[in-house]
Design a protein around this motif. Structure first.
Motif, PDB file in Angstrom:
ATOM      1  N   ALA A   2       0.848  -1.196   0.000  1.00  0.00           N
ATOM      2  CA  ALA A   2       0.000   0.000   0.000  1.00  0.00           C
ATOM      3  C   ALA A   2       0.879   1.240   0.000  1.00  0.00           C
ATOM      4  O   ALA A   2       1.963   1.263   0.597  1.00  0.00           O
ATOM      5  CB  ALA A   2      -0.919   0.014   1.223  1.00  0.00           C
ATOM      6  N   LEU A   3       0.391   2.231  -0.707  1.00  0.00           N
ATOM      7  CA  LEU A   3       1.105   3.505  -0.851  1.00  0.00           C
ATOM      8  C   LEU A   3       0.119   4.629  -0.582  1.00  0.00           C
ATOM      9  O   LEU A   3      -0.974   4.641  -1.159  1.00  0.00           O
ATOM     10  CB  LEU A   3       1.624   3.623  -2.289  1.00  0.00           C
ATOM     11  CG  LEU A   3       2.104   4.989  -2.779  1.00  0.00           C
ATOM     12  CD1 LEU A   3       3.394   5.395  -2.075  1.00  0.00           C
ATOM     13  CD2 LEU A   3       2.345   4.965  -4.296  1.00  0.00           C
ATOM     14  N   HIS A   4       0.498   5.532   0.299  1.00  0.00           N
ATOM     15  CA  HIS A   4      -0.345   6.704   0.533  1.00  0.00           C
ATOM     16  C   HIS A   4       0.524   7.952   0.419  1.00  0.00           C
ATOM     17  O   HIS A   4       1.610   8.002   0.998  1.00  0.00           O
ATOM     18  CB  HIS A   4      -0.995   6.645   1.930  1.00  0.00           C
ATOM     19  CG  HIS A   4      -1.935   7.785   2.138  1.00  0.00           C
ATOM     20  ND1 HIS A   4      -3.271   7.694   1.816  1.00  0.00           N
ATOM     21  CD2 HIS A   4      -1.737   9.054   2.564  1.00  0.00           C
ATOM     22  CE1 HIS A   4      -3.850   8.865   2.055  1.00  0.00           C
ATOM     23  NE2 HIS A   4      -2.936   9.704   2.508  1.00  0.00           N
ATOM     24  N   VAL A   5       0.048   8.928  -0.324  1.00  0.00           N
ATOM     25  CA  VAL A   5       0.783  10.195  -0.453  1.00  0.00           C
ATOM     26  C   VAL A   5      -0.171  11.359  -0.207  1.00  0.00           C
ATOM     27  O   VAL A   5      -1.250  11.433  -0.807  1.00  0.00           O
ATOM     28  CB  VAL A   5       1.400  10.351  -1.864  1.00  0.00           C
ATOM     29  CG1 VAL A   5       2.173  11.671  -1.962  1.00  0.00           C
ATOM     30  CG2 VAL A   5       2.332   9.186  -2.186  1.00  0.00           C
ATOM     31  N   ASP A   6       0.232  12.254   0.693  1.00  0.00           N
ATOM     32  CA  ASP A   6      -0.472  13.528   0.851  1.00  0.00           C
ATOM     33  C   ASP A   6       0.364  14.600   0.174  1.00  0.00           C
ATOM     34  O   ASP A   6       1.546  14.770   0.489  1.00  0.00           O
ATOM     35  CB  ASP A   6      -0.632  13.872   2.346  1.00  0.00           C
ATOM     36  CG  ASP A   6      -1.631  12.959   3.027  1.00  0.00           C
ATOM     37  OD1 ASP A   6      -2.725  12.756   2.469  1.00  0.00           O
ATOM     38  OD2 ASP A   6      -1.315  12.443   4.116  1.00  0.00           O
ATOM     39  N   TYR A   7      -0.267  15.300  -0.755  1.00  0.00           N
ATOM     40  CA  TYR A   7       0.413  16.386  -1.467  1.00  0.00           C
ATOM     41  C   TYR A   7       0.109  17.672  -0.709  1.00  0.00           C
ATOM     42  O   TYR A   7      -1.032  18.139  -0.698  1.00  0.00           O
ATOM     43  CB  TYR A   7      -0.078  16.446  -2.908  1.00  0.00           C
ATOM     44  CG  TYR A   7       0.258  15.188  -3.678  1.00  0.00           C
ATOM     45  CD1 TYR A   7       1.473  15.061  -4.341  1.00  0.00           C
ATOM     46  CD2 TYR A   7      -0.622  14.112  -3.709  1.00  0.00           C
ATOM     47  CE1 TYR A   7       1.803  13.899  -5.024  1.00  0.00           C
ATOM     48  CE2 TYR A   7      -0.298  12.946  -4.392  1.00  0.00           C
ATOM     49  CZ  TYR A   7       0.913  12.847  -5.047  1.00  0.00           C
ATOM     50  OH  TYR A   7       1.235  11.691  -5.724  1.00  0.00           O
ATOM     51  N   LEU A   8       1.111  18.207  -0.046  1.00  0.00           N
ATOM     52  CA  LEU A   8       0.884  19.321   0.880  1.00  0.00           C
ATOM     53  C   LEU A   8       0.839  20.659   0.160  1.00  0.00           C
ATOM     54  O   LEU A   8       0.161  21.580   0.584  1.00  0.00           O
ATOM     55  CB  LEU A   8       1.985  19.339   1.944  1.00  0.00           C
ATOM     56  CG  LEU A   8       2.176  17.996   2.677  1.00  0.00           C
ATOM     57  CD1 LEU A   8       3.357  18.094   3.638  1.00  0.00           C
ATOM     58  CD2 LEU A   8       0.919  17.593   3.427  1.00  0.00           C
ATOM     59  N   ARG A   9       1.603  20.764  -0.901  1.00  0.00           N
ATOM     60  CA  ARG A   9       1.633  21.991  -1.723  1.00  0.00           C
ATOM     61  C   ARG A   9       2.218  21.619  -3.088  1.00  0.00           C
ATOM     62  O   ARG A   9       2.888  20.593  -3.208  1.00  0.00           O
ATOM     63  CB  ARG A   9       2.478  23.083  -1.058  1.00  0.00           C
ATOM     64  CG  ARG A   9       3.881  22.656  -0.686  1.00  0.00           C
ATOM     65  CD  ARG A   9       4.685  23.838  -0.174  1.00  0.00           C
ATOM     66  NE  ARG A   9       4.047  24.504   0.947  1.00  0.00           N
ATOM     67  CZ  ARG A   9       4.094  24.089   2.205  1.00  0.00           C
ATOM     68  NH1 ARG A   9       4.760  22.984   2.505  1.00  0.00           N
ATOM     69  NH2 ARG A   9       3.506  24.768   3.162  1.00  0.00           N
ATOM     70  N   PRO A  10       1.957  22.459  -4.103  1.00  0.00           N
ATOM     71  CA  PRO A  10       2.566  22.157  -5.406  1.00  0.00           C
ATOM     72  C   PRO A  10       4.093  22.114  -5.282  1.00  0.00           C
ATOM     73  O   PRO A  10       4.697  22.953  -4.605  1.00  0.00           O
ATOM     74  CB  PRO A  10       2.104  23.333  -6.274  1.00  0.00           C
ATOM     75  CG  PRO A  10       0.850  23.835  -5.622  1.00  0.00           C
ATOM     76  CD  PRO A  10       1.080  23.653  -4.139  1.00  0.00           C
ATOM     77  N   THR A  11       4.695  21.133  -5.916  1.00  0.00           N
ATOM     78  CA  THR A  11       6.138  20.905  -5.817  1.00  0.00           C
ATOM     79  C   THR A  11       6.820  21.556  -7.020  1.00  0.00           C
ATOM     80  O   THR A  11       6.531  21.204  -8.163  1.00  0.00           O
ATOM     81  CB  THR A  11       6.409  19.389  -5.801  1.00  0.00           C
ATOM     82  OG1 THR A  11       5.718  18.811  -4.691  1.00  0.00           O
ATOM     83  CG2 THR A  11       7.885  19.089  -5.688  1.00  0.00           C
ATOM     84  N   PRO A  12       7.725  22.499  -6.785  1.00  0.00           N
ATOM     85  CA  PRO A  12       8.333  23.217  -7.916  1.00  0.00           C
ATOM     86  C   PRO A  12       9.260  22.333  -8.745  1.00  0.00           C
ATOM     87  O   PRO A  12       9.947  21.469  -8.214  1.00  0.00           O
ATOM     88  CB  PRO A  12       9.119  24.337  -7.220  1.00  0.00           C
ATOM     89  CG  PRO A  12       9.382  23.835  -5.837  1.00  0.00           C
ATOM     90  CD  PRO A  12       8.209  22.960  -5.477  1.00  0.00           C
ATOM     91  N   LEU A  13       9.281  22.588 -10.033  1.00  0.00           N
ATOM     92  CA  LEU A  13      10.212  21.917 -10.949  1.00  0.00           C
ATOM     93  C   LEU A  13      11.590  22.568 -10.858  1.00  0.00           C
ATOM     94  O   LEU A  13      11.739  23.647 -10.294  1.00  0.00           O
ATOM     95  CB  LEU A  13       9.720  22.071 -12.389  1.00  0.00           C
ATOM     96  CG  LEU A  13       8.909  20.939 -13.016  1.00  0.00           C
ATOM     97  CD1 LEU A  13       8.479  21.345 -14.418  1.00  0.00           C
ATOM     98  CD2 LEU A  13       9.709  19.635 -13.091  1.00  0.00           C
ATOM     99  N   ASN A  14      12.571  21.894 -11.445  1.00  0.00           N
ATOM    100  CA  ASN A  14      13.919  22.465 -11.621  1.00  0.00           C
ATOM    101  C   ASN A  14      14.718  22.626 -10.349  1.00  0.00           C
ATOM    102  O   ASN A  14      15.682  23.393 -10.322  1.00  0.00           O
ATOM    103  CB  ASN A  14      13.861  23.817 -12.348  1.00  0.00           C
ATOM    104  CG  ASN A  14      13.228  23.689 -13.713  1.00  0.00           C
ATOM    105  OD1 ASN A  14      13.463  22.709 -14.404  1.00  0.00           O
ATOM    106  ND2 ASN A  14      12.414  24.655 -14.088  1.00  0.00           N
ATOM    107  N   VAL A  15      14.323  21.933  -9.284  1.00  0.00           N
ATOM    108  CA  VAL A  15      15.143  21.886  -8.072  1.00  0.00           C
ATOM    109  C   VAL A  15      15.204  20.425  -7.624  1.00  0.00           C
ATOM    110  O   VAL A  15      14.316  19.636  -7.954  1.00  0.00           O
ATOM    111  CB  VAL A  15      14.579  22.771  -6.926  1.00  0.00           C
ATOM    112  CG1 VAL A  15      14.588  24.232  -7.318  1.00  0.00           C
ATOM    113  CG2 VAL A  15      13.186  22.321  -6.517  1.00  0.00           C
ATOM    114  N   PRO A  16      16.251  20.072  -6.869  1.00  0.00           N
ATOM    115  CA  PRO A  16      16.305  18.695  -6.365  1.00  0.00           C
ATOM    116  C   PRO A  16      15.183  18.452  -5.350  1.00  0.00           C
ATOM    117  O   PRO A  16      14.870  19.343  -4.551  1.00  0.00           O
ATOM    118  CB  PRO A  16      17.670  18.626  -5.657  1.00  0.00           C
ATOM    119  CG  PRO A  16      18.413  19.840  -6.075  1.00  0.00           C
ATOM    120  CD  PRO A  16      17.409  20.873  -6.455  1.00  0.00           C
ATOM    121  N   LEU A  17      14.618  17.283  -5.418  1.00  0.00           N
ATOM    122  CA  LEU A  17      13.663  16.863  -4.386  1.00  0.00           C
ATOM    123  C   LEU A  17      14.427  15.986  -3.410  1.00  0.00           C
ATOM    124  O   LEU A  17      15.105  15.038  -3.812  1.00  0.00           O
ATOM    125  CB  LEU A  17      12.515  16.083  -5.019  1.00  0.00           C
ATOM    126  CG  LEU A  17      11.784  16.815  -6.140  1.00  0.00           C
ATOM    127  CD1 LEU A  17      10.624  15.964  -6.656  1.00  0.00           C
ATOM    128  CD2 LEU A  17      11.299  18.180  -5.677  1.00  0.00           C
TER     129      LEU A  17
END
Lengths: 159, 159
Positions: free
Chosen positions: B99-114
């Motif tokens: 099982a996988l659960h993800v909460d997306y807390l805010r939009p994640t910006p492109l062009n930076v390391p995660l």
């Protein structure tokens, strides 16, 4: 004339999503439709041979991805329907994922189409909850639930 | 000598996972490590420019994918540790996602390391529960939880 997919109505500048944007040439370009009764939505996607987890089975991240995009597409279609609007009218409804849950029920075989079927569980204000079932060869392999939220205007207005 | 990533210890025939297999040339090839205290695990991944959701932001399915693979890698590393075994010893521990659960807390910006940071919440028998936090520019953008289960031998034995 073939039925147009939900994603084919997205305005060009919102059609680059890796999962479902028709203009993202690297992406999956999934297509979602109402089923024949107009109550559930369907999508069929055949993973590529490199979408592998362990030999013979589909990568779980790919399954999560297509569940996610089929659900947000379903949310948009449902929002248009509730608003009594056609999908080609502006402003465009686009939904972002607030939460994604996937239960992997069994390993999903490669080299066959994955058939998704989704249903709106709840629609209230800007929020839509969508449940998704994923089948391979008529066997349910994964089950998902997505909480989709209508994207704020500042994120979807063309810059 | 640079530290070897968890995924670099996977046997060749189990190294084709789209998310983390070092031998999948189309895949993401994420790399996971213990942090400096050996208590949490870390992973850094910079999405490609086509891993887009809406303009400027990372596709949620990609976020789910790297959370998933970092968590299953963490589960394997933790299982070796509990067993008192080095990661290059056989039989190999490989984990599948139940099982996988993800909460997306805010939009994640492109062009930076995660930057991902994970912790084992529970390890019991063949099951490991892993929580994952994902940051961009030091801001937490997503949070995940993965229930990983040790793959049955018949799926991981070389055919």
């Amino acid at each position: 004339m073939p039925q147009k997919a939900f994603q084919d109505y997205y305005p060009d500048h919102l059609s680059y999503c890796y999962g479902c944007g028709r203009l993202n040439e690297h992406g999956l370009q999934i297509k979602s439709y109402w089923d024949e009764n107009g109550e559930e939505t369907v999508c069929s996607f055949t993973p590529r041979d490199y979408h592998i987890a362990i030999p013979g089975y589909v990568y779980g991240g790919l399954i999560a991805s297509i569940i996610d995009c089929h659900a947000t597409g379903t949310a948009a279609a449902a929002a248009y329907r509730v608003a009594g609007r056609e999908m080609d009218t502006l402003p465009a409804f686009r939904f972002l994922t607030a939460a994604l849950h996937v239960d992997y029920l069994r390993p999903t075989p490669l080299n066959v189409p994955l058939n998704l079927r989704a249903r709106v569980k709840e629609i209230k204000g800007r929020k839509v909850v969508v449940s998704v079932h994923l089948y391979a060869k008529d066997e349910e392999c994964a089950r998902g639930e997505v909480i989709a939220v209508q994207a704020p205007d500042e994120l979807t207005t063309k810059l």
